[in-house]
Design an enzyme around this catalytic site. Structure first.
Site, PDB file in Angstrom:
ATOM      1  CG  ASN A 125      -1.460   1.368   1.537  1.00 30.35           C
ATOM      2  OD1 ASN A 125      -2.352   1.875   0.858  1.00 30.35           O
ATOM      3  ND2 ASN A 125      -0.882   2.019   2.555  1.00 30.35           N
ATOM      4  CE1 TYR A 135       0.616   7.972  -6.508  1.00 33.50           C
ATOM      5  CE2 TYR A 135      -1.143   8.443  -8.071  1.00 33.50           C
ATOM      6  CZ  TYR A 135      -0.725   7.931  -6.858  1.00 33.50           C
ATOM      7  OH  TYR A 135      -1.644   7.371  -5.993  1.00 33.50           O
TER       8      TYR A 135
HETATM    9  P1  NAD Z   1      -0.728   8.555   2.835  1.00 27.70           P
HETATM   10  O1  NAD Z   1       0.328   9.483   2.378  1.00 27.70           O
HETATM   11  O2  NAD Z   1      -1.769   9.069   3.790  1.00 27.70           O
HETATM   12  O3  NAD Z   1      -0.075   7.247   3.480  1.00 27.70           O
HETATM   13  C1  NAD Z   1       1.011   6.557   2.875  1.00 27.70           C
HETATM   14  C2  NAD Z   1       1.814   5.866   3.943  1.00 27.70           C
HETATM   15  O4  NAD Z   1       2.910   5.231   3.301  1.00 27.70           O
HETATM   16  C3  NAD Z   1       2.381   6.848   4.985  1.00 27.70           C
HETATM   17  O5  NAD Z   1       2.153   6.369   6.293  1.00 27.70           O
HETATM   18  C4  NAD Z   1       3.869   6.879   4.640  1.00 27.70           C
HETATM   19  O6  NAD Z   1       4.705   7.119   5.769  1.00 27.70           O
HETATM   20  C5  NAD Z   1       4.082   5.472   4.065  1.00 27.70           C
HETATM   21  N1  NAD Z   1       5.276   5.400   3.247  1.00 27.70           N
HETATM   22  C6  NAD Z   1       5.690   6.303   2.315  1.00 27.70           C
HETATM   23  N2  NAD Z   1       6.893   5.944   1.831  1.00 27.70           N
HETATM   24  C7  NAD Z   1       7.255   4.799   2.462  1.00 27.70           C
HETATM   25  C8  NAD Z   1       8.407   3.975   2.400  1.00 27.70           C
HETATM   26  N3  NAD Z   1       9.442   4.265   1.594  1.00 27.70           N
HETATM   27  N4  NAD Z   1       8.459   2.892   3.205  1.00 27.70           N
HETATM   28  C9  NAD Z   1       7.435   2.603   4.034  1.00 27.70           C
HETATM   29  N5  NAD Z   1       6.333   3.353   4.139  1.00 27.70           N
HETATM   30  C10 NAD Z   1       6.238   4.456   3.367  1.00 27.70           C
HETATM   31  O7  NAD Z   1      -1.409   8.003   1.501  1.00 27.70           O
HETATM   32  P2  NAD Z   1      -2.842   7.302   1.267  1.00 27.70           P
HETATM   33  O8  NAD Z   1      -3.759   8.305   0.688  1.00 27.70           O
HETATM   34  O9  NAD Z   1      -3.266   6.519   2.449  1.00 27.70           O
HETATM   35  O10 NAD Z   1      -2.449   6.311   0.067  1.00 27.70           O
HETATM   36  C11 NAD Z   1      -2.106   4.944   0.238  1.00 27.70           C
HETATM   37  C12 NAD Z   1      -1.923   4.315  -1.127  1.00 27.70           C
HETATM   38  O11 NAD Z   1      -3.106   4.518  -1.910  1.00 27.70           O
HETATM   39  C13 NAD Z   1      -0.775   4.928  -1.924  1.00 27.70           C
HETATM   40  O12 NAD Z   1      -0.141   3.899  -2.670  1.00 27.70           O
HETATM   41  C14 NAD Z   1      -1.488   5.895  -2.865  1.00 27.70           C
HETATM   42  O13 NAD Z   1      -0.731   6.140  -4.017  1.00 27.70           O
HETATM   43  C15 NAD Z   1      -2.756   5.126  -3.153  1.00 27.70           C
HETATM   44  N6  NAD Z   1      -3.880   5.938  -3.621  1.00 27.70           N
HETATM   45  C16 NAD Z   1      -4.475   6.893  -2.837  1.00 27.70           C
HETATM   46  C17 NAD Z   1      -5.564   7.608  -3.330  1.00 27.70           C
HETATM   47  C18 NAD Z   1      -6.272   8.664  -2.515  1.00 27.70           C
HETATM   48  O14 NAD Z   1      -7.243   9.234  -2.990  1.00 27.70           O
HETATM   49  N7  NAD Z   1      -5.874   8.937  -1.288  1.00 27.70           N
HETATM   50  C19 NAD Z   1      -6.037   7.369  -4.618  1.00 27.70           C
HETATM   51  C20 NAD Z   1      -5.402   6.410  -5.392  1.00 27.70           C
HETATM   52  C21 NAD Z   1      -4.338   5.687  -4.874  1.00 27.70           C
END
Ligand code: NAD
Length: 446
Positions: free
Chosen positions: A287, A352
């Site tokens: 994730n 991205y």
């Molecule tokens: P977020 O930024 O709130 O959380 C991401 C988490 O990943 C954070 O806790 C961060 O510390 C951790 N992280 C980042 N780099 C890391 C690394 N190198 N090693 C370990 N942990 C790491 O993001 P989110 O909105 O919860 O998104 C989670 C996933 O869902 C991501 O892959 C994002 O691309 C994807 N996504 C989110 C959305 C949205 O609308 N929020 C839409 C499509 C996809």
């Protein structure tokens, strides 16, 4: 992270103004709670195929109120439309228009699910036209449904019966509140692998699962949902998020592993942690992800390479380590988080979108490797989800992103988590190499 507009247009003056101006009035979605009924009323199985009969018999054994013919003006919880025997475009009309007559009786939060066969190059042109026609039909119907109702489809590869474990698991997922934000999508069931869940409320009982990026947002929701479904958790995030990670780990009674997933030895560290505490690892959820948005003309090395390294290269490297490990052998499951940006593209997100489309390519190419061990690998592609990430988007852009889908609202982190929990379950083992969108049928992309 709350959708104040959606609250406003359902009460008093706000409701009247929205009605007068024809503004969107997003419905409250029917979301899953353990123990709740699967659907909210009788279920109509439409279509005169042998599979329709088989499905109706199976659904009766789930204690559902099953109809083979509509009862006038009876509110329906769901309509299942069996289209698996269409041989030409002319065959679509009768079952579809018969089902259409019941659409007005579909309850709020109701479901329409088609069951069909894939169009392939081996088909006659006429059969392929009919089968592919179902794609356009269902996606359009999903855009017409109201009141939080959704329309989705199950596509059964040749030789896979509608009553196979994974077909039924997909059907249960689409009917239930777990799929609240999945709309206008198809799941292809490619094999008869899969064991029906012994306990449908605890489908992950006894499983050891790793979730990366679990300190907050979607990752924390995945941890809570997998825990609710019975899994034992190992939660991974960067050391800088250590306190938040520990809090989530405490809440779900799992263990925390502070680790940057882009390190060369990340796979070994994960396997080592799992082996030491549990002797093995069953489910890997990729994730963790980052954005570093810039128009390509202004893109630099650091923004490009950090996104590619964390969002896709880390997953490739960890999967390679897992697949080589004896600790990840018993029907192993991998689920990756992609994004609709990787399907439709997004201005300012060339890095991205390349990484997220890369996740989808990886998943398709890895499917046979996982199948060799009775496992599976799939991706979910979230659309607009209410998180800290999307709360930072400027208001006007955020409002457009939120409303531009058939359900006229953003999804919740739990909506993404429910889909991941479903794909990680043993019952879903016959679904492999798929990308499932959790986007409320976003207007952007397919
Ligand atoms: P977020 O930024 O709130 O959380 C991401 C988490 O990943 C954070 O806790 C961060 O510390 C951790 N992280 C980042 N780099 C890391 C690394 N190198 N090693 C370990 N942990 C790491 O993001 P989110 O909105 O919860 O998104 C989670 C996933 O869902 C991501 O892959 C994002 O691309 C994807 N996504 C989110 C959305 C949205 O609308 N929020 C839409 C499509 C996809």
């Amino acid at each position: 992270m709350t959708d104040k507009y959606a609250q406003l247009v359902h009460h008093g003056v706000g409701r009247n103004v929205a009605k007068k101006l024809g503004l969107p009035q997003p419905a409250a979605l029917r979301r899953y709670q353990p123990g709740q009924p699967l659907i909210t009323g009788p279920l109509l199985v439409q279509g005169n195929t042998a599979e329709a009969d088989n499905l109706a018999a199976e659904l009766l054994s789930w204690d559902l109120d099953v109809r083979r013919h509509a009862v006038p003006r009876e509110k329906l919880g769901a309509i299942i439309l069996a289209l698996d025997e269409v041989a030409g475009p002319g065959d679509l009309e009768k079952p579809i228009l018969t089902a259409a007559a019941s659409l007005r009786d579909l309850a709020p939060g109701g479901r329409v699910v088609t069951v069909s066969r894939p169009a392939s190059e081996a088909d006659s042109p006429s059969a392929a036209a009919a089968r592919q026609g179902i794609d356009g039909f269902l996606r359009s119907l999903a855009k017409e449904l109201r009141g939080g109702a959704t329309g989705n489809g199950i596509v059964l590869r040749e030789g896979v019966p509608a009553t196979s474990a994974s077909s039924l698991a997909a059907l249960r997922f689409f009917l239930s509140g777990r799929s609240a934000f999945v709309d206008g999508q198809f799941i292809t069931v490619s094999s008869t692998s899969g064991e029906p869940a012994r306990d449908v409320d605890q489908p992950l009982a006894g499983k050891i699962a790793v979730v990366t990026g679990a300190a907050r947002g979607i990752g924390a929701a995945i941890a809570r949902t997998l825990h609710r479904d019975g899994a034992t958790l190992i939660l991974v995030d960067v050391p800088a998020a250590g306190d938040q990670l520990a809090a989530v780990a405490n809440e779900v009674r799992g263990t925390a592993l502070q680790l940057d997933i882009s390190r060369d030895d990340a796979g070994q560290r994960i396997i080592g942690h799992a082996a030491q505490r549990h002797g093995r690892l069953d489910i890997m959820v990729h994730n963790a992800g980052i954005t570093r948005d810039k128009l390509l003309a202004n893109m630099d090395h650091s923004k490009w390479s950090s996104v590619i390294s964390i969002n896709i290269t880390a997953q490739l490297r960890i999967n390679e380590a897992l697949l080589a490990s004896e600790r990840f052998r018993e029907s192993p499951r991998i689920v990756s988080v992609a994004s609709t940006s990787g399907i439709a593209g997004n201005r300012g997100q060339t890095n991205y979108a390349a990484s997220k489309a890369g996740v989808m390519g990886m998943v398709r190419a890895s499917a046979p490797l996982l199948a060799a061990h009775g496992g599976s690998i799939n991706a979910v592609a979230p659309g607009f989800i209410e998180t800290e990430m999307t709360a930072r988007i400027p208001l006007a852009v955020r409002e457009i992103g939120r409303r531009l889908n058939s359900l006229q609202q953003g999804g919740t982190p739990t909506d993404v988590a429910e889909t991941i929990a479903f794909l990680a379950s043993d019952a879903a083992a016959g679904i492999n190499g798929e990308v499932l969108r959790v986007c409320g049928q976003n207007m952007v992309g397919a």
